[in-house]
Scaffold this active site. Structure first.
Site, short mmCIF file in Angstrom:
data_model
loop_
_atom_site.label_atom_id
_atom_site.label_comp_id
_atom_site.label_asym_id
_atom_site.label_seq_id
_atom_site.Cartn_x
_atom_site.Cartn_y
_atom_site.Cartn_z
N LYS A 1 -34.16 18.40 -30.83
CA LYS A 1 -33.22 19.16 -30.40
C LYS A 1 -33.51 20.07 -28.90
O LYS A 1 -34.78 20.27 -28.66
CB LYS A 1 -32.72 20.14 -31.53
CG LYS A 1 -32.02 19.60 -32.78
CD LYS A 1 -31.55 20.44 -33.74
CE LYS A 1 -30.79 19.94 -34.93
NZ LYS A 1 -30.34 20.97 -35.98
N TYR B 1 -21.56 15.43 -35.64
CA TYR B 1 -21.66 16.68 -36.76
C TYR B 1 -19.94 16.77 -37.35
O TYR B 1 -19.81 17.78 -37.89
CB TYR B 1 -22.05 17.92 -35.99
CG TYR B 1 -23.55 18.03 -35.91
CD1 TYR B 1 -24.35 17.97 -36.71
CD2 TYR B 1 -24.03 18.38 -34.78
CE1 TYR B 1 -25.73 17.87 -36.67
CE2 TYR B 1 -25.46 18.60 -34.32
CZ TYR B 1 -26.40 18.43 -35.39
OH TYR B 1 -27.61 18.46 -35.23
N ASN C 1 -33.25 24.82 -35.20
CA ASN C 1 -34.40 24.37 -36.22
C ASN C 1 -35.02 23.00 -35.96
O ASN C 1 -35.48 22.47 -36.48
CB ASN C 1 -33.75 24.22 -37.59
CG ASN C 1 -32.51 23.40 -37.50
OD1 ASN C 1 -32.20 22.58 -36.43
ND2 ASN C 1 -31.77 23.23 -38.78
N HIS D 1 -33.10 17.23 -36.23
CA HIS D 1 -32.30 16.47 -36.63
C HIS D 1 -32.91 15.23 -37.33
O HIS D 1 -33.55 14.48 -36.72
CB HIS D 1 -30.74 16.11 -36.14
CG HIS D 1 -30.22 15.20 -36.84
ND1 HIS D 1 -29.12 15.66 -37.85
CD2 HIS D 1 -29.98 13.93 -36.97
CE1 HIS D 1 -28.50 14.84 -38.52
NE2 HIS D 1 -29.05 13.65 -38.00
N GLU E 1 -25.13 7.10 -37.98
CA GLU E 1 -25.59 7.80 -36.86
C GLU E 1 -26.58 6.98 -36.02
O GLU E 1 -26.33 7.18 -34.51
CB GLU E 1 -26.73 9.16 -37.49
CG GLU E 1 -25.89 10.01 -38.30
CD GLU E 1 -26.87 10.99 -38.84
OE1 GLU E 1 -28.23 10.87 -38.71
OE2 GLU E 1 -26.23 12.09 -39.75
P1 IDP Z 1 -29.88 19.62 -41.50
O1 IDP Z 1 -30.09 19.59 -40.03
O2 IDP Z 1 -31.03 20.23 -42.40
O3 IDP Z 1 -29.29 18.11 -42.09
P2 IDP Z 1 -27.15 20.82 -41.78
O4 IDP Z 1 -26.54 21.29 -43.18
O5 IDP Z 1 -26.60 19.08 -41.74
O6 IDP Z 1 -28.66 20.67 -41.74
O7 IDP Z 1 -26.76 21.34 -40.70
C1 IDP Z 1 -26.56 20.77 -39.15
C2 IDP Z 1 -27.33 21.81 -38.33
O8 IDP Z 1 -26.42 22.91 -38.10
C3 IDP Z 1 -28.50 22.49 -38.60
O9 IDP Z 1 -29.63 21.50 -38.72
C4 IDP Z 1 -28.48 23.67 -37.83
O10 IDP Z 1 -28.87 23.25 -36.56
C5 IDP Z 1 -27.07 24.07 -38.01
N1 IDP Z 1 -26.74 25.01 -39.26
C6 IDP Z 1 -26.61 24.82 -40.26
N2 IDP Z 1 -26.42 25.79 -40.96
C7 IDP Z 1 -26.05 26.73 -40.11
C8 IDP Z 1 -25.81 28.02 -40.11
O11 IDP Z 1 -25.57 28.84 -41.52
N3 IDP Z 1 -25.75 28.94 -39.22
C9 IDP Z 1 -25.74 28.22 -37.89
N4 IDP Z 1 -26.11 26.83 -37.89
C10 IDP Z 1 -26.42 26.11 -38.87
MG MG Z 2 -27.43 17.34 -41.58
#
Ligand code: IDP
Ligand code: MG
Length: 150
Positions: free
Chosen positions: A9, A49, A112, A115, A126
């Protein structure tokens, strides 16, 4: 043999952590079978997304993921989806175990670093969003040959 889509990312690119992240997945034992640097546009980000469209963080997530180029890659290996997810850690870095990419290198949930697909079915979808079939260059046959399997 399974495949998963990985995105390094924008925060990882800006912090100079792309090599570290790719290296951890490689050292775990997954093989790179496709890789490119791309600037995601809003259309691609929204498709990628789509499942999060109704979430309050959707807008800022799309802003973030389109804010600078990302590295898109396909990694291949046994249980590649689960292996990559365990190597990444939890979605929230604060809840991720030490030793994982997010647990060692990140602190906040949006930024974070990485992905990874969450199921083999989603991985297939994807991967098709980011790569043509001709861009995926599997060399498993060569690995089998070196190992004496064929
Ligand atoms: P993942 O990346 O671990 O699969 P997902 O639930 O699919 O997590 O969420 C996609 C992305 O959205 C996350 O990697 C993160 O960057 C962002 N994200 C998820 N939850 C939150 C939140 O509560 N606040 C802000 N960003 C979030
Ligand atoms: Mg995800």
């Amino acid at each position: 043999m399974e495949r998963t889509l990985i995105l390094v990312k924008p925060d990882a690119i800006q912090r100079g952590l792309a090599g570290e992240i790719i290296s951890r997945l490689e050292r775990r034992g997954l093989k790179i079978v496709a890789m490119k640097m791309i600037q995601m546009d809003r259309a691609l980000a929204s498709k990628h997304y789509a499942v999060h469209q109704s979430k309050p963080f959707f807008g800022s997530l799309v802003e973030f993921i389109t804010s600078c180029p990302v590295i898109a890659a396909v990694f291949e290996g046994p249980s590649a989806v689960q292996v990559a997810r365990r190597t990444m850690g939890e979605t929230d870095p604060a809840k991720s175990p030490a030793g994982s990419i997010r647990g060692d290198l990140a602190v906040e949930v949006q930024h974070n670093l990485i992905h990874g697909s969450d199921s083999p079915e989603n991985a297939t979808k994807e991967i098709a969003l980011f790569f043509n079939a001709s861009e995926i260059l599997s060399y498993q046959r060569e690995i089998d040959r070196w190992a004496g399997y064929s």
